[in-house]
Write an enzyme that holds these catalytic residues in place. Sequence first.
Site, PDB file in Angstrom:
ATOM      1  CG  HIS A  48       2.896  10.470   9.643  1.00 48.36           C
ATOM      2  ND1 HIS A  48       2.675  11.233  10.768  1.00 48.36           N
ATOM      3  CD2 HIS A  48       2.536   9.209   9.997  1.00 48.36           C
ATOM      4  CE1 HIS A  48       2.212  10.471  11.739  1.00 48.36           C
ATOM      5  NE2 HIS A  48       2.117   9.224  11.303  1.00 48.36           N
ATOM      6  CD  GLU A  49       2.297   6.145   7.621  1.00 52.65           C
ATOM      7  OE1 GLU A  49       2.894   5.277   8.299  1.00 52.65           O
ATOM      8  OE2 GLU A  49       1.259   6.714   8.031  1.00 52.65           O
TER       9      GLU A  49
ATOM     10  CD  GLU B 133       1.658   9.127  15.298  1.00 54.45           C
ATOM     11  OE1 GLU B 133       1.920   7.938  15.037  1.00 54.45           O
ATOM     12  OE2 GLU B 133       1.026   9.866  14.521  1.00 54.45           O
TER      13      GLU B 133
ATOM     14  CG  HIS C 239       5.459   5.775  11.748  1.00 54.64           C
ATOM     15  ND1 HIS C 239       5.456   5.772  13.124  1.00 54.64           N
ATOM     16  CD2 HIS C 239       4.301   6.378  11.374  1.00 54.64           C
ATOM     17  CE1 HIS C 239       4.329   6.353  13.567  1.00 54.64           C
ATOM     18  NE2 HIS C 239       3.621   6.731  12.520  1.00 54.64           N
TER      19      HIS C 239
END
Length: 500
Positions: free
Chosen positions: A264-265, A294, A268
Site C-alpha cells: 500500500h505505502e 489512495e 503511494h
Amino acid sequence: MEEKLKQLKAILGEVSDINNAIALLDWDQQVNMPPGGVEARGYQIATLSNLAHVKFTSDEVGKLLDEFQPLAEQLDPDSDDARLLRVTKREYDKQTRVPSELVIEFAQVTSVAHNAWQEAREKNDFASFAPYLEKIFALRRRYADLFAPYDHVYDPLLDDFEPGLKTADVLAIFSELRTQQVELLKEIASRPQVDDSFLRQPYDEQKQWDFGVEVISKMGYDWKRGRQDHSAHPFTTNFDIDDVRITTRILPDYAASAFFSTVHEAGHAMYEQGISKALRRTPLAGGASLAVHESQSRMWENLIGRSLPFWEHFYPRLRELFPAQLGNVDLQTFYKGINKVEPSLIRTEADEATYNLHVMVRLELEIAVLENRLQVKDLPEAWNEKMRDYLGITPPNDSEGVLQDVHWSGGSIGYFPTYALGNLISVQLWECILQDIPDVNAQIRRGEFGELLNWLREKIHRHGAKFEPQELVQRVTGTKIDPAPYLRYLRTKYGEIYNL
Ligand code: MG
C-alpha cells in the site's frame, strides 16, 4: 512576465523547502526520535509552519498573482505554468481568508484534544472527550463560514482534501454504494466462511520484511530515491520527488498486515516518485488529492496485490520462505484467505467489501453534527446504530466504536470520504488499464509490472497536482468519480470467492 514568474517561483520554492524540512522533522519524530524530544520538536515544527505560512501569504505573492491574472489567460490552460498559477491562487485565496487567531486557536485545541482522545480511548470514556470534540466541530463550522456562501457547510471542509469536489456529489455516490454494498455483505454472510487461520501464526519478522522488500522492488519502487523504516503506524512521506520514504509495522503473529501495508505505502510512494521533475519545488509537486493518492495505494494493495495472477507469481516464493506455515496451504486457499470478508469493528482492518461502509458511518455522522441534526454527546449511540444497520455488528464499547480513529481529534473533518473515493477511482482506472493493456494479468503472472507502472506514470503520476481530482478522473476515464465499476468489481471478485 518571465521575470515575474521567476520571482514567484523563487518564493514558492522556498515555501516548498520549508514544508519539506517540516516533513523531514515529522518523519524523524515517527521513526527515530526518543520520546524526550517531543516538546522541542513541537516548537520546531510550529516555527517552520508559521514561516512557510507567512512567506506564502505575503503581500508580495498576492501582488504577483494579481499581476498574472490577465496574462495567465494567454497561456495554454493545460501548461505547467497556467496550472501553477491557478493552484497557487486558489491556495493563496484560501490561506489568506483564514484569520491567524483561528489558525492558532485550532492548533491549540487540536493539540490538547489529541491527548484527551488518547486518554478517552484508553479508558473507554467518550464523555471526557466530548467537550473537545464540540469545540473542534464549532471551530470547523467557523472555518467553513469563512467560505460562505456555500451549497453545503461540509463543502469547504471537503475541499481541503478533495479540491473542487462537492458534498452533493459525494452523497450521491455514497447512497448508491450503501444499498448495494449492504446487500452484497448479506449475501456473503449467508455463504460458508473461507479459512485464513494460516495467516494468524508466528511468521519470522526479518523474513516478512525481506519478502515485502523483494515484492515492491519488482513492482518498481525506486530504492535510489527511497527507503523503508519501521514505525508505529505505516506511512509515506517525501522531501522531494527523488526522496520518497515509506514505513511499515511488522506483526509477528499476523503475516498479512506488514505485507499489504508495505505494498500500500509503496503505491503511494511510486505516485510521488513518478511526478514530473519540472514540477519540483512548486505546489504542484504532490498528488492531485487524497482520494487520487489512495487510488494508487489501493490499486497496488488490492486490485493487484490481492489478485490471483499476482500470487500465481509470488506464492511459490512466499511458500519457500515459510514452509512450516504455508506448506499445506494451496494457492486457491491462500488467495481466498487473503480476501476473507468479515464485518469487523475497526476500519483500518476492514476488507474490501466492508471498508466503504465504515467510511459511510463517519461521513454521515460528521454531516449530521455540522448540520446540527445530531449533538456531539449523542455520537456514540448514533455510531452504534449505523454499525448495526450497515455492518450488522454492535461495538461492545466506545473505544472500539466512535473513539477508534485519530482524525476528529486532529480536526480532520471531511477526510474520511477520501478513503472510499480512492477505492472507487482505483477500479475506474483499472478498467481503463484492462482496455489499454489487455494482457496486463498475464504480465502480472510473470512478475512484470513495467508497462502497468508506465501507464500510471503517464496518465496520473507525472501530472502531480495540476488537475483537480474530478478533472483528472474525467480526463483519464471519460467519466467523473463513479461507484459502478467498484460495485461490479466487488460482485465479480466475491461472487467467485464465495460462490454467490
Ligand atoms: Mg493510504
